[in-house]
Design a protein around this motif. Structure first.
Motif, short mmCIF file in Angstrom:
data_model
loop_
_atom_site.label_atom_id
_atom_site.label_comp_id
_atom_site.label_asym_id
_atom_site.label_seq_id
_atom_site.Cartn_x
_atom_site.Cartn_y
_atom_site.Cartn_z
N GLU A 75 -42.93 -4.73 -1.59
CA GLU A 75 -42.28 -4.60 -0.28
C GLU A 75 -42.18 -5.93 0.43
O GLU A 75 -41.28 -6.16 1.22
CB GLU A 75 -43.06 -3.63 0.60
CG GLU A 75 -43.04 -2.22 0.09
CD GLU A 75 -43.97 -1.35 0.89
OE1 GLU A 75 -43.54 -0.28 1.32
OE2 GLU A 75 -45.12 -1.76 1.09
N ASN A 76 -43.18 -6.79 0.16
CA ASN A 76 -43.15 -8.12 0.74
C ASN A 76 -43.14 -8.10 2.26
O ASN A 76 -42.37 -8.78 2.92
CB ASN A 76 -41.92 -8.87 0.23
CG ASN A 76 -42.17 -10.36 0.29
OD1 ASN A 76 -43.28 -10.78 0.63
ND2 ASN A 76 -41.16 -11.14 0.00
N TYR A 77 -44.00 -7.27 2.82
CA TYR A 77 -44.10 -7.21 4.27
C TYR A 77 -44.97 -8.35 4.77
O TYR A 77 -45.68 -8.99 4.01
CB TYR A 77 -44.78 -5.91 4.70
CG TYR A 77 -43.86 -4.72 4.75
CD1 TYR A 77 -42.63 -4.80 5.40
CD2 TYR A 77 -44.24 -3.51 4.20
CE1 TYR A 77 -41.81 -3.70 5.46
CE2 TYR A 77 -43.42 -2.41 4.26
CZ TYR A 77 -42.21 -2.50 4.89
OH TYR A 77 -41.40 -1.44 4.95
N HIS A 78 -44.92 -8.56 6.06
CA HIS A 78 -45.90 -9.43 6.70
C HIS A 78 -47.28 -8.82 6.48
O HIS A 78 -47.44 -7.61 6.55
CB HIS A 78 -45.60 -9.51 8.21
CG HIS A 78 -46.54 -10.40 8.94
ND1 HIS A 78 -47.79 -9.99 9.31
CD2 HIS A 78 -46.41 -11.66 9.36
CE1 HIS A 78 -48.39 -10.99 9.93
NE2 HIS A 78 -47.58 -12.01 9.98
N PRO A 79 -48.29 -9.67 6.19
CA PRO A 79 -49.59 -9.11 5.84
C PRO A 79 -50.14 -8.12 6.88
O PRO A 79 -50.84 -7.18 6.52
CB PRO A 79 -50.50 -10.33 5.75
CG PRO A 79 -49.66 -11.51 5.92
CD PRO A 79 -48.25 -11.11 6.04
N ARG A 80 -49.81 -8.35 8.13
CA ARG A 80 -50.34 -7.44 9.14
C ARG A 80 -49.73 -6.05 8.97
O ARG A 80 -50.42 -5.04 9.04
CB ARG A 80 -50.04 -7.99 10.53
CG ARG A 80 -50.94 -7.43 11.58
CD ARG A 80 -50.55 -7.95 12.95
NE ARG A 80 -50.52 -9.39 12.98
CZ ARG A 80 -49.57 -10.10 13.59
NH1 ARG A 80 -48.58 -9.47 14.18
NH2 ARG A 80 -49.61 -11.40 13.60
N ILE A 81 -48.44 -6.04 8.73
CA ILE A 81 -47.78 -4.75 8.54
C ILE A 81 -48.21 -4.14 7.22
O ILE A 81 -48.46 -2.94 7.12
CB ILE A 81 -46.26 -4.93 8.58
CG1 ILE A 81 -45.87 -5.54 9.93
CG2 ILE A 81 -45.54 -3.62 8.37
CD1 ILE A 81 -44.47 -6.07 9.97
N ALA A 82 -48.36 -5.00 6.22
CA ALA A 82 -48.78 -4.50 4.91
C ALA A 82 -50.15 -3.83 5.02
O ALA A 82 -50.40 -2.79 4.41
CB ALA A 82 -48.84 -5.64 3.91
N LEU A 83 -51.01 -4.43 5.83
CA LEU A 83 -52.34 -3.86 6.02
C LEU A 83 -52.23 -2.47 6.61
O LEU A 83 -52.92 -1.53 6.20
CB LEU A 83 -53.16 -4.77 6.92
CG LEU A 83 -54.54 -4.24 7.28
CD1 LEU A 83 -55.45 -4.27 6.08
CD2 LEU A 83 -55.14 -5.04 8.41
N LYS A 84 -51.33 -2.32 7.57
CA LYS A 84 -51.17 -1.01 8.19
C LYS A 84 -50.72 0.03 7.17
O LYS A 84 -51.26 1.13 7.10
CB LYS A 84 -50.15 -1.09 9.31
CG LYS A 84 -50.74 -1.58 10.60
CD LYS A 84 -49.78 -1.45 11.74
CE LYS A 84 -50.40 -2.11 12.96
NZ LYS A 84 -49.51 -2.07 14.10
N TRP A 85 -49.74 -0.35 6.39
CA TRP A 85 -49.24 0.59 5.38
C TRP A 85 -50.35 0.95 4.40
O TRP A 85 -50.55 2.12 4.07
CB TRP A 85 -48.06 -0.01 4.63
CG TRP A 85 -46.79 0.14 5.38
CD1 TRP A 85 -46.18 -0.79 6.14
CD2 TRP A 85 -45.99 1.32 5.46
NE1 TRP A 85 -45.05 -0.28 6.69
CE2 TRP A 85 -44.90 1.01 6.30
CE3 TRP A 85 -46.09 2.60 4.91
CZ2 TRP A 85 -43.91 1.93 6.59
CZ3 TRP A 85 -45.10 3.52 5.20
CH2 TRP A 85 -44.03 3.18 6.03
N GLN A 86 -51.04 -0.07 3.97
CA GLN A 86 -52.12 0.15 3.01
C GLN A 86 -53.14 1.13 3.59
O GLN A 86 -53.61 2.04 2.93
CB GLN A 86 -52.76 -1.21 2.69
CG GLN A 86 -53.99 -1.14 1.84
CD GLN A 86 -53.63 -0.95 0.38
OE1 GLN A 86 -52.46 -0.77 0.05
NE2 GLN A 86 -54.62 -0.95 -0.47
#
Lengths: 194, 832
Positions: free
Chosen positions: B409-420
């Motif tokens: 997905e290559n999100y910003h790490p902050r957003i990626a953390l939320k998804w995770q």
């Protein structure tokens, strides 16, 4: 108390200092005590070495520049009066109800505080913080692991943020503007001088 | 005039005094003071104030001579002002303001100048305010030093960035909440029971059954919370159903129930309040991103740092924070193929959905299978623990899988953390609910068993009573031998406790093995290995924020669910959080490396909070369900003998409150009242939601406007050099003549004609008419100055109008001196 008055009696032109800086007698007494403490050679003058012995300045990346700020015009020593005058910049600002609008700007005003900070960055004293000056500061403030590219991009970004007239450097006015929302009165004040 | 005189006099006095002071400085102290005394006395007839000096050291300290004189002067002035204010020809408002200010001033400083007592009082006041300020400062410092683990967390933050630190801050916050829950539970339930309740061994529920007694002290049994621990105040079953205990008539069952409800209430309240506070804070400082880098550059160093080690930390933290900002910036400026990106996102979500569905099915399958097993008598170790093993494996392997997929997905790490976090949340939730379902099955089975035992005991009692009706005492059966039910509540509490403990062990074990041993291996085997272990394959671990946060949150959910049936659980949790604070801090600093992409945690931990809130709600459900539907065991726990647990409230209302309150409750519980109440609440929520949406929109609009304004300003200044300034100024000054002035610049000839037509046009007058274009430009600056700054009058008077040519020459070098321009005649008119 007794120590203050004995110290105060040693100070020449005490009243001029008080008038000039707005410190009270007690403050001057304290500052004088500190001054004497710093003066290891007991010559009544402070030298750069005296400042370099202060731990806070030794570890500070901008320490040398701060010391330089105390020794304008390549002077090699500092007497008490200039010492106090420079420190007066850091006197906490008190909101005075009966402030006289016509009075000259006090030495500890916001803009004087800013000017002090500004001159730390503006090394060639041309009234502008240039890109090279910023990179220098950054190099001092960051660890070695930051690459040159990153340094440059940080600098460019900083200038881009603060630069209003597009000359690629930060003037004092722009400097002031960028720090507008920071509680400088609190940050640049020596608390024991309250 | 009078004032002037006074000032002069005062100045003279001051000078005199200064001189004298200087002289006195040379003399010794005592005479100094004496001389001052005399000096002052003849200077000020009123003999006020400091003439009685040296009565208190502090007053001397606070007010110097010069200051005193000044103050005296001012007070006098203000007094006079107050006296004659009435006659001043000012507006009423100004009069009032002045009056108020003057009076305040006099009140404040007259004490300083008053005789004897007044002065001393003033000195005292000044001293007290100083002391008070100092005290406040010290108290502030004290408060900061009292925040537990602040230094530890700061140290971690400086090395690992704010995101890792946010986990530890969250941990600390949870610890605080658990401390309060702990003091509630232990203070109101466990300790009263231990102090005032019946002793161990007095009744069956407080005794270890005969069958279990031989092994009751074995470590293996105690480790599983069996034996003496099971029959202690740490579990539900130990409590007696006596309505009041001890000399204080403490209502233990009621208190047990209320503490259970109160714990949930308190947790809900705290979580929601923290969330709103976070939201407010992030709203306040969320919009100052304009000078992000400048602030970091100019204000990040802490000038009070004197210790080289702290300085190193600070260097690290400044570097980290810059890196965070760089990542943010890069993410902002990213622009790539939108379609590809969308496709990848959809693909990733699809894959993750498949994973979730697969693991859900696996759990379902295993649970089904285990239900079949339960019919069998002999079970292998694997068959017994199949569910646990499958869950542990899922928990171990699925999150990294998610992470791998999420890189698509290559999100910003902050957003990626939320998804995770959300994805793992779904996975963990599956685990939790299978566990709960299994538990409810067990409870149902135990309820059935209990029914039969209850009948048996009752029959036994009856037969005993009928046969031994002559003896008035109850049968002398030892409490250990008394037949008893399975006590499903204790069973539930036991399950939760075991789960919590095993969770603690797994967490700590994985830190020890996964982080510490790996770090050791990488560090020391690296000397004799064929590739670089530190930067190559195994490397050191990064701190897994999402996993740790979720672990914490689910653990808290367990605690919330389990505490009602096992009051001791919260004590275990306190220990766990405490140790985990130290252990994890150590582990992070010792064997983890900072993330390769350091990123800044969002200003508030509201995301964690919302997860916590969800878990709180989810853990509330099963507890409320069991309390409302299941019958409590007949022979254990504070609610034994009642049909439902909440009857303890009704009982209290009936016996301990006056009758009318009971009636009131009767009315209040009428559905006719409750339904409208719910309706009202729904309406209120709807209304508040709508208003908040409106505010939000307005807020956004305002922000946008501000941003636009700022950009515009910036652009205008940037463009200043390129666009002719004269043009702009003209436009600004006289918008209705804008067209004319533009034309003026472009085409000279026409301009002059037009000017002649509009002879009286003010702008044209101010603009020196020119012959060539080049000159227009040099004059442009001149004109601008004139237009903006009205010329000082003396220029107008002294300077005769210059001939045109000369004015250019003059005007060029010192364009700053206006004055000659405006007087010049308009074009076309004859010049002198």
């Amino acid at each position: 108390m007794g120590s203050y008055s004995s110290q105060l009696s040693k100070i020449e032109d005490l009243h001029e200092i008080i008038q000039e800086t707005g410190f009270s007698k007690a403050h001057i007494g304290r500052l004088y005590g500190r001054y004497e403490e710093l003066d290891k050679s007991n010559r009544g003058k402070l030298t750069r070495e005296d400042f370099q012995r202060i731990g806070e300045l030794a570890v500070n990346p901008l320490g040398d520049r701060i010391i330089n700020a105390f020794f304008p015009d390549e002077k090699q020593s500092l007497d008490f009066r200039s010492f106090v005058r420079i420190l007066a910049c850091f006197r906490p600002t008190v909101k005075e109800k009966f402030a006289d609008p016509n009075a000259p700007e006090p030495i500890n005003s916001r803009s004087n505080k800013l000017r002090f900070a500004f001159q730390l960055y503006d090394q060639d004293k041309d009234g502008k913080i240039s890109r090279e000056e910023l990179i220098q500061v950054l190099r001092m403030m960051l660890e070695a692991q930051v690459t040159e590219d990153q340094l440059e991009s940080i600098t460019d970004r900083t200038i881009q943020e603060a630069d209003m007239d597009g000359d690629g450097a930060i003037s004092f006015e722009e400097f002031r503007k960028s720090l507008e929302n920071i509680n400088l009165e609190h940050k640049m004040s020596i608390r024991f001088l309250q | 005039m009078h004032n002037n005189n006074r000032n002069n006099r005062a100045n003279a006095n001051k000078k005199l005094k200064d001189e004298e002071n200087k002289k006195q400085k040379q003399a010794n102290n005592k005479s100094n003071k004496k001389a001052e005394k005399g000096n002052k006395k003849d200077k000020r007839k009123k003999g006020k104030s400091s003439s009685s000096s040296s009565d208190s050291s502090n007053s001397e300290d606070s007010l110097s001579e010069g200051e005193l004189a000044k103050v005296l002067e001012e007070v006098e002035e203000k007094k006079k002002l107050v006296a004659i204010l009435r006659t001043k020809a000012w507006r009423m408002k100004r009069k009032l303001v002045t009056l108020k200010e003057s009076q305040a001033f006099i009140e404040k400083f007259e004490g300083a100048l008053g005789k004897g007592k007044g002065r001393r009082f003033y000195a005292y006041k000044v001293m007290m305010t100083k002391k008070w300020i100092k005290f406040k400062r010290d108290f502030e410092n004290f408060k900061t030093s009292c925040i537990p683990w602040e230094m530890k967390i700061k140290e971690i933050e400086s090395h690992f960035g704010s995101s890792v630190a946010s986990y530890f801050i969250f941990l600390r916050w949870l610890y605080g909440i658990n401390l309060i829950l702990f003091s509630l539970t232990f203070g109101l339930v466990v300790i009263p029971e231990v102090l005032m309740g019946l002793q161990y061994g007095s009744i069956p529920r407080k005794t270890v059954p005969r069958k279990e007694q031989p092994t009751a002290m074995d470590f293996s049994v105690l480790w599983e919370f069996g034996g003496y621990i099971k029959y202690s105040a740490l579990f539900y079953g130990y409590y007696n159903n006596e309505r009041m205990i001890g000399v204080f008539k403490y209502r233990l069952p009621l208190s047990y129930f209320m503490v259970g409800v109160g714990s949930f209430g308190y947790s809900l309240m705290v979580v929601i309040r923290t969330m709103t506070r976070n939201a407010r804070e992030s709203g306040v400082d969320g919009d100052d991103g304009d000078f992000n880098f400048s602030w970091k550059m100019f204000t990040s160093w802490d000038y009070l740092i004197g210790n080289p080690e702290t300085a190193d930390n600070k260097f690290a933290s400044i570097t980290t924070s810059f890196k965070e900002s760089i990542v943010d910036e890069e993410e902002n400026q990213k622009d790539e193929n939108v379609h590809l990106r969308r496709f990848l996102i959809v693909l990733a979500n699809f894959l993750i959905f498949c994973c979730l569905a697969g693991s859900g099915y696996l759990i379902f399958y295993v649970v089904k299978k285990s239900q079949k097993y339960s019919a069998l008598e002999t079970l292998t170790w694997y068959q017994k623990n199949e569910i646990d093993i499958v869950m542990a494996l899922l928990g171990m392997f699925v999150p990294p899988l998610f992470e791998t997929i999420a890189t698509l997905e290559n999100y910003h790490p902050r957003i990626a953390l939320k998804w995770q976090l959300w994805r793992m949340f779904a996975l963990f939730l599956g685990n939790l609910y299978t566990f709960l379902l299994a538990l409810i099955d067990q409870v149902n089975a135990q309820l059935a068993e209990e029914e039969s035992i209850k009948n048996k005991t009752l029959a036994m009692m009856n037969s005993y009573n009928s046969t031994n009706s002559t003896s008035e005492r109850i049968p002398a059966i030892d409490p250990a031998d008394f037949p008893r039910g399975p006590c499903w509540e204790t069973g539930v509490g036991l399950e939760f406790t075991k789960l919590t403990v095993s969770d603690i062990l797994v967490t700590y074990g994985s830190i020890l093995v996964g982080d510490f041993l790996r770090a050791l291996f990488v560090r020391f085997i690296n000397y004799c290995w064929c590739w670089d272990l530190e930067y190559g394959f195994p490397s050191y671990t990064e701190f897994d924020i999402s996993g740790n946060v979720l672990g914490l949150i689910f653990n808290q959910g367990m605690i919330w669910m389990g505490t009602f049936y096992s009051p001791g659980l919260i004590g275990i949790n306190i220990l766990r959080l405490l140790t985990s604070m130290y252990f994890q801090c150590w582990a992070v600093m010792c064997c983890n490396v900072p993330q390769s992409r350091v990123f800044k945690a969002s200003g508030s931990n509201n995301f964690y909070m919302s997860l916590l809130l969800l878990i709180l709600f989810l853990s509330l459900l099963p507890v409320v369900y069991t309390v409302m539907t299941f019958t409590p065991s007949f022979d254990c726990g504070p609610f034994s003998g009642k049909a439902k647990m909440f009857e303890v409230i009704m009982e209290t209302i009936q016996y301990d409150f006056p009758a009318f309150i009971g009636e009131l409750f009767g009315y209040a519980s009428n559905p006719g009242l409750i339904l409208p109440g719910i309706l009202l609440m729904v309406l209120a929520i709807y209304y508040l939601n709508a208003t908040s949406k409106t505010y939000e929109a307005a807020n956004l609009e305002l922000k946008k406007k501000m941003q636009m304004l700022r950009d515009e300003q910036k652009n205008r200044r940037n463009n200043k050099n390129t666009v002719n300034p004269m043009l702009q100024d003209l436009e600004d000054l006289l918008p209705n003549n804008a067209n004319v002035s533009k034309l003026e610049l472009v085409k000279d000839e026409k301009v002059i004609q037009e000017r002649n037509k509009k002879g009286t046009n003010q702008v044209v007058v101010e603009k020196q008419p020119t012959v060539t274009n080049g000159v227009t430009k040099t004059n442009g600056k001149h004109g601008k100055e004139m237009a903006l700054v009205p010329p000082p009058p003396r220029m107008v008077v002294t300077k005769p109008p210059n001939p045109r040519q000369a004015s250019h020459l003059l005007g060029q070098p010192r364009s700053g001196t206006p004055g000659s321009g405006p007087r010049r005649p308009p074009p076309g008119q004859p010049r002198h």
